[in-house]
Design a protein around this motif. Structure first.
Motif, PDB file in Angstrom:
ATOM      1  N   ALA A 168       5.072 -10.343 -12.808  1.00 51.95           N
ATOM      2  CA  ALA A 168       5.187 -11.802 -12.891  1.00 51.95           C
ATOM      3  C   ALA A 168       4.104 -12.387 -13.792  1.00 51.95           C
ATOM      4  O   ALA A 168       4.341 -13.355 -14.522  1.00 51.95           O
ATOM      5  N   ALA A 169       2.899 -11.791 -13.769  1.00 50.58           N
ATOM      6  CA  ALA A 169       1.795 -12.294 -14.581  1.00 50.58           C
ATOM      7  C   ALA A 169       2.109 -12.169 -16.067  1.00 50.58           C
ATOM      8  O   ALA A 169       1.865 -13.092 -16.853  1.00 50.58           O
ATOM      9  N   ARG A 170       2.657 -11.018 -16.486  1.00 46.54           N
ATOM     10  CA  ARG A 170       2.981 -10.823 -17.901  1.00 46.54           C
ATOM     11  C   ARG A 170       4.116 -11.746 -18.336  1.00 46.54           C
ATOM     12  O   ARG A 170       4.102 -12.277 -19.452  1.00 46.54           O
ATOM     13  N   ILE A 171       5.083 -11.937 -17.460  1.00 41.94           N
ATOM     14  CA  ILE A 171       6.178 -12.854 -17.783  1.00 41.94           C
ATOM     15  C   ILE A 171       5.648 -14.263 -17.962  1.00 41.94           C
ATOM     16  O   ILE A 171       6.064 -15.000 -18.875  1.00 41.94           O
ATOM     17  N   LEU A 172       4.704 -14.675 -17.094  1.00 38.03           N
ATOM     18  CA  LEU A 172       4.119 -16.014 -17.188  1.00 38.03           C
ATOM     19  C   LEU A 172       3.372 -16.183 -18.508  1.00 38.03           C
ATOM     20  O   LEU A 172       3.487 -17.225 -19.168  1.00 38.03           O
ATOM     21  N   VAL A 173       2.614 -15.153 -18.913  1.00 38.69           N
ATOM     22  CA  VAL A 173       1.887 -15.224 -20.188  1.00 38.69           C
ATOM     23  C   VAL A 173       2.862 -15.391 -21.349  1.00 38.69           C
ATOM     24  O   VAL A 173       2.643 -16.206 -22.261  1.00 38.69           O
ATOM     25  N   ASP A 174       3.942 -14.633 -21.329  1.00 40.63           N
ATOM     26  CA  ASP A 174       4.933 -14.726 -22.412  1.00 40.63           C
ATOM     27  C   ASP A 174       5.600 -16.103 -22.432  1.00 40.63           C
ATOM     28  O   ASP A 174       5.871 -16.658 -23.500  1.00 40.63           O
ATOM     29  N   LEU A 175       5.852 -16.661 -21.244  1.00 39.81           N
ATOM     30  CA  LEU A 175       6.442 -18.004 -21.178  1.00 39.81           C
ATOM     31  C   LEU A 175       5.488 -19.049 -21.742  1.00 39.81           C
ATOM     32  O   LEU A 175       5.922 -20.006 -22.404  1.00 39.81           O
TER      33      LEU A 175
END
Length: 320
Positions: A168-175
């Protein structure tokens, strides 16, 4: 101050496009989306975002010369300037199979653009036809790739990937990259359009000329950087595919969406001259590509000379 704001707008456009593409590609890879689909959708839309936002801003600002000139000028710059520079650095090789599909679509897009410009007004119906054409192209390319991959997997017995699920953390960074890139692009486009209009007014240069030159080259900077890097690394096929895909997106995507949102009256000078130069440049591209499936340094130099002559002609007619 106006020139500084213009430069700032260009910088924000390039930075915003870079963040948007990087975040979108990372998201797509995490969710195992096809590389071809990434290129045709996320990267294609991402690198064309500066043109899209700029044309929309210009249309709502009542500057059709910038809105339409941005697309026509970008397609011209992509072929004669950017591909010319790439070929001078290293001869550009062309993949035959890819060109059979994308080259045909580029030819159709260019002819549809000429026809729409000659009508004199880009209506929502014309815009919808362009957007539908783009969607059909993407779906066909995706279907074609899925079919080819299915045949290849069946023949090789390749196992299904067991890559770990994204956190979830990596997805948030990409968003954050995607949203931040989009915001920077919108702000950069607003500064670019307002500054370009101000420059045109102060120097008594038509907004159409500004749109065909400064704005067009400025919004094509992501393609320029990508193509130069590809040429330096001797990946000319990437540079060529980048230009062909960008020109298809500019016509079907940028003009299409802009016309759907805000109908545009085409300036007479674009219909009488510039769109024909764009058509001629596309013909030159096809002739160079089909001759030896390679664009040589000599041909690249000729493209650059052609673009220099075109800009010089615009400058003379604008009294610059």
């Amino acid at each position: 101050m106006t020139l500084l704001l213009l430069a700032l707008g260009l910088v924000l456009l390039v930075a915003g496009g870079e963040f948007l593409v990087r975040g979108a590609v990372e998201l797509a890879q995490k969710f195992r989306i096809s590389p071809l689909l990434i290129g045709l959708t996320l990267v294609g839309f991402g690198t064309s975002t500066p043109e899209l936002v700029t044309s929309l801003q210009a249309a709502f600002a009542g500057s059709p010369g910038i809105a339409v000139g941005n697309v026509v000028g970008s397609n011209l710059a992509n072929i004669l300037l950017i591909l010319g520079v790439a070929a001078v650095i290293n001869p550009v090789t062309i993949a035959r199979e890819t060109f059979k599909r994308d080259g045909i679509v580029l030819a159709i897009a260019t002819l549809m653009c000429v026809a729409a410009v000659l009508v004199g007004r880009l209506t929502p119906w014309i815009g919808a036809l362009f957007v539908l054409s783009l969607a059909s192209y993407i779906l066909f390319a995706f279907w074609q790739e899925r079919r080819s991959n299915a045949v290849a997997d069946a023949a090789s017995g390749a196992p299904v990937s067991d890559a770990p699920k994204p956190t979830a953390a990596r997805i948030l960074v990409d968003l954050v990259f995607v949203v931040g890139g989009l915001l920077l692009t919108i702000l950069g486009a607003r500064l670019l359009v307002s500054s370009a209009i101000e420059i045109a007014t102060q120097f008594h240069v038509s907004q159409t000329v500004i749109g065909l030159t400064i704005v067009a080259v400025g919004t094509s900077l992501p393609e320029l950087v990508t193509s130069i890097m590809a040429a330096l690394r001797k990946h000319g096929d990437i540079a060529f595919g980048n230009i062909v895909g960008s020109n298809i997106y500019n016509v079907f995507g940028i003009l299409g969406v802009t016309a759907m949102v805000k109908p545009i009256d085409v300036p007479p000078e674009i219909a009488n001259f510039d769109v024909w130069v764009m058509l001629a440049a596309t013909v030159v591209l096809f002739a160079a590509a089909l001759s030896r499936w390679k664009i040589t340094r000599l041909e690249g130099g000729a493209m650059l000379a052609g673009y220099t002559a075109y800009v010089g002609w615009l400058g003379l007619n604008a009294g610059v």
